[in-house]
Design a protein around this motif. Structure first.
Motif, PDB file in Angstrom:
ATOM      1  N   GLY A 116     -27.710 -12.825   4.434  1.00  0.00           N
ATOM      2  CA  GLY A 116     -27.744 -12.887   2.984  1.00  0.00           C
ATOM      3  C   GLY A 116     -28.089 -11.539   2.387  1.00  0.00           C
ATOM      4  N   THR A 117     -27.694 -11.329   1.127  1.00  0.00           N
ATOM      5  CA  THR A 117     -27.975 -10.067   0.439  1.00  0.00           C
ATOM      6  C   THR A 117     -28.356 -10.328  -1.014  1.00  0.00           C
ATOM      7  N   ALA A 118     -29.075  -9.402  -1.591  1.00  0.00           N
ATOM      8  CA  ALA A 118     -29.380  -9.423  -3.026  1.00  0.00           C
ATOM      9  C   ALA A 118     -29.673  -7.996  -3.467  1.00  0.00           C
ATOM     10  N   ASP A 119     -28.953  -7.519  -4.473  1.00  0.00           N
ATOM     11  CA  ASP A 119     -29.205  -6.185  -5.022  1.00  0.00           C
ATOM     12  C   ASP A 119     -30.186  -6.293  -6.183  1.00  0.00           C
ATOM     13  N   VAL A 120     -31.064  -5.335  -6.301  1.00  0.00           N
ATOM     14  CA  VAL A 120     -31.994  -5.313  -7.429  1.00  0.00           C
ATOM     15  C   VAL A 120     -32.088  -3.896  -7.974  1.00  0.00           C
ATOM     16  N   ARG A 121     -31.874  -3.771  -9.275  1.00  0.00           N
ATOM     17  CA  ARG A 121     -31.997  -2.486  -9.979  1.00  0.00           C
ATOM     18  C   ARG A 121     -33.311  -2.498 -10.752  1.00  0.00           C
ATOM     19  N   ILE A 122     -34.131  -1.508 -10.510  1.00  0.00           N
ATOM     20  CA  ILE A 122     -35.490  -1.488 -11.053  1.00  0.00           C
ATOM     21  C   ILE A 122     -35.669  -0.308 -11.998  1.00  0.00           C
ATOM     22  N   ASN A 123     -36.088  -0.604 -13.197  1.00  0.00           N
ATOM     23  CA  ASN A 123     -36.447   0.436 -14.162  1.00  0.00           C
ATOM     24  C   ASN A 123     -37.971   0.475 -14.230  1.00  0.00           C
ATOM     25  N   ALA A 124     -38.559   1.387 -13.476  1.00  0.00           N
ATOM     26  CA  ALA A 124     -40.013   1.424 -13.351  1.00  0.00           C
ATOM     27  C   ALA A 124     -40.702   1.722 -14.682  1.00  0.00           C
ATOM     28  N   GLU A 125     -40.054   2.500 -15.534  1.00  0.00           N
ATOM     29  CA  GLU A 125     -40.682   2.884 -16.800  1.00  0.00           C
ATOM     30  C   GLU A 125     -40.797   1.709 -17.764  1.00  0.00           C
ATOM     31  N   SER A 126     -39.747   0.879 -17.811  1.00  0.00           N
ATOM     32  CA  SER A 126     -39.776  -0.271 -18.727  1.00  0.00           C
ATOM     33  C   SER A 126     -40.248  -1.541 -18.043  1.00  0.00           C
ATOM     34  N   ASN A 127     -40.453  -1.459 -16.719  1.00  0.00           N
ATOM     35  CA  ASN A 127     -40.869  -2.631 -15.943  1.00  0.00           C
ATOM     36  C   ASN A 127     -39.876  -3.785 -16.067  1.00  0.00           C
ATOM     37  N   LYS A 128     -38.587  -3.443 -16.106  1.00  0.00           N
ATOM     38  CA  LYS A 128     -37.539  -4.459 -16.111  1.00  0.00           C
ATOM     39  C   LYS A 128     -36.675  -4.294 -14.869  1.00  0.00           C
ATOM     40  N   ALA A 129     -36.171  -5.405 -14.364  1.00  0.00           N
ATOM     41  CA  ALA A 129     -35.337  -5.376 -13.169  1.00  0.00           C
ATOM     42  C   ALA A 129     -34.199  -6.367 -13.326  1.00  0.00           C
ATOM     43  N   TYR A 130     -33.057  -6.043 -12.704  1.00  0.00           N
ATOM     44  CA  TYR A 130     -31.879  -6.895 -12.779  1.00  0.00           C
ATOM     45  C   TYR A 130     -31.410  -7.208 -11.363  1.00  0.00           C
ATOM     46  N   ILE A 131     -31.243  -8.494 -11.060  1.00  0.00           N
ATOM     47  CA  ILE A 131     -30.814  -8.928  -9.734  1.00  0.00           C
ATOM     48  C   ILE A 131     -29.342  -9.308  -9.769  1.00  0.00           C
ATOM     49  N   ASN A 132     -28.609  -8.878  -8.746  1.00  0.00           N
ATOM     50  CA  ASN A 132     -27.166  -9.101  -8.700  1.00  0.00           C
ATOM     51  C   ASN A 132     -26.727  -9.250  -7.250  1.00  0.00           C
ATOM     52  N   ASN A 133     -25.480  -9.688  -7.055  1.00  0.00           N
ATOM     53  CA  ASN A 133     -24.872  -9.768  -5.715  1.00  0.00           C
ATOM     54  C   ASN A 133     -25.726 -10.580  -4.736  1.00  0.00           C
ATOM     55  N   VAL A 134     -26.124 -11.773  -5.153  1.00  0.00           N
ATOM     56  CA  VAL A 134     -26.859 -12.670  -4.258  1.00  0.00           C
ATOM     57  C   VAL A 134     -25.839 -13.476  -3.460  1.00  0.00           C
ATOM     58  N   TYR A 135     -25.779 -13.223  -2.174  1.00  0.00           N
ATOM     59  CA  TYR A 135     -24.824 -13.904  -1.295  1.00  0.00           C
ATOM     60  C   TYR A 135     -25.553 -14.457  -0.072  1.00  0.00           C
ATOM     61  N   VAL A 136     -25.129 -15.621   0.382  1.00  0.00           N
ATOM     62  CA  VAL A 136     -25.629 -16.202   1.631  1.00  0.00           C
ATOM     63  C   VAL A 136     -24.425 -16.752   2.388  1.00  0.00           C
ATOM     64  N   ARG A 137     -24.343 -16.429   3.670  1.00  0.00           N
ATOM     65  CA  ARG A 137     -23.247 -16.963   4.494  1.00  0.00           C
ATOM     66  C   ARG A 137     -23.198 -18.492   4.409  1.00  0.00           C
ATOM     67  N   GLY A 138     -21.996 -19.033   4.439  1.00  0.00           N
ATOM     68  CA  GLY A 138     -21.833 -20.473   4.339  1.00  0.00           C
ATOM     69  C   GLY A 138     -22.618 -21.246   5.377  1.00  0.00           C
ATOM     70  N   GLU A 139     -22.567 -20.790   6.645  1.00  0.00           N
ATOM     71  CA  GLU A 139     -23.243 -21.521   7.711  1.00  0.00           C
ATOM     72  C   GLU A 139     -24.752 -21.339   7.681  1.00  0.00           C
ATOM     73  N   ALA A 140     -25.242 -20.405   6.838  1.00  0.00           N
ATOM     74  CA  ALA A 140     -26.683 -20.144   6.771  1.00  0.00           C
ATOM     75  C   ALA A 140     -27.318 -20.729   5.509  1.00  0.00           C
ATOM     76  N   ARG A 141     -26.545 -21.467   4.732  1.00  0.00           N
ATOM     77  CA  ARG A 141     -27.077 -22.020   3.489  1.00  0.00           C
ATOM     78  C   ARG A 141     -27.943 -23.256   3.736  1.00  0.00           C
ATOM     79  N   ASN A 142     -28.731 -23.595   2.720  1.00  0.00           N
ATOM     80  CA  ASN A 142     -29.650 -24.744   2.782  1.00  0.00           C
ATOM     81  C   ASN A 142     -30.706 -24.565   3.860  1.00  0.00           C
TER      82      ASN A 142
END
Length: 217
Positions: A116-142
């Motif tokens: 599985g993967t998940a990208d996270v972009r972090i703006n340390a100055e504003s303390n905001k973060a955005y999460i994207n590209n959350v993927y999990v292989r089909g056979e590894a789900r649940n």
């Protein structure tokens, strides 16, 4: 005893005893099967899944990330772009930017797949973060991997923020019920108009894109 393997001696076979069964494997495949059986036996013995959730090493983990994301996509009518290009702000990630990190769930034992993967972009100055590209292989789900990725992303935000308190946000389609349910269980909510859009999408069968957010203490 093995007429079709006249040139193979006993050293070219490995005897495995798992759950009372003996298996003889030709040496050509013995290493791979040995590692698989040892991994299975070790996991069953200790009763937990051997998965490591961590920040990816770029570019070393790129191939595993690409395979994971391509394997996770079931809609063949809309094939996934190359994972290097689909990285959230890929250039910064490859250049080891402090703003972008990819979290991966990777097997600790052979074959060491990225599950599985998940990208996270972090703006340390504003303390905001955005999460994207959350993927999990089909056979590894649940199996809790999605939740593990979200926790890993939140830990990265906590480490990199400049002060206490951070806002995480992500975008998801209302028809992706499994993802919406996961994010809600992880503490994400739909602010403002997105709450109404979520209600319409989930109850009227309309696929809408909504924003979900979470505040970290």
């Amino acid at each position: 005893f093995f007429p079709h393997f006249p040139k193979i001696c006993w050293l070219n076979f490995i005897q495995h005893r798992i759950m009372g069964l003996s298996i003889f494997v030709p040496s050509r495949h013995s290493l791979r099967i040995t590692l698989l059986l040892v991994s299975l036996a070790f996991t069953q013995t200790h009763g937990f899944s051997l998965i490591d959730v961590k920040a990816a090493k770029i570019p070393a983990d790129i191939d595993g990330i690409r395979e994971c994301r391509q394997t996770s996509v079931t809609n063949k009518a809309a094939p996934l772009l190359d994972s290097q290009k689909s990285f959230l702000n890929a250039n910064n990630a490859i250049n080891n930017s402090k703003e972008v990190v990819c979290i991966i769930a990777k097997e600790k034992l052979y074959p060491w797949r990225v599950l599985g993967t998940a990208d996270v972009r972090i703006n340390a100055e504003s303390n905001k973060a955005y999460i994207n590209n959350v993927y999990v292989r089909g056979e590894a789900r649940n199996k809790g991997i999605g939740r593990m990725l979200m926790i890993g992303a939140e830990e990265q935000v906590r480490r990199r923020r400049s002060s206490s308190g951070s806002e995480l946000s992500l975008e998801v389609e209302t028809q992706n019920g499994a993802a919406v349910s996961l994010y809600r269980r992880c503490g994400y909510d739909t602010p403002g108009i997105h709450s109404f859009a979520s209600f319409v999408g989930e109850n009227a069968g309309v696929n809408l894109s909504i924003i979900m957010t979470k505040n970290l203490e």
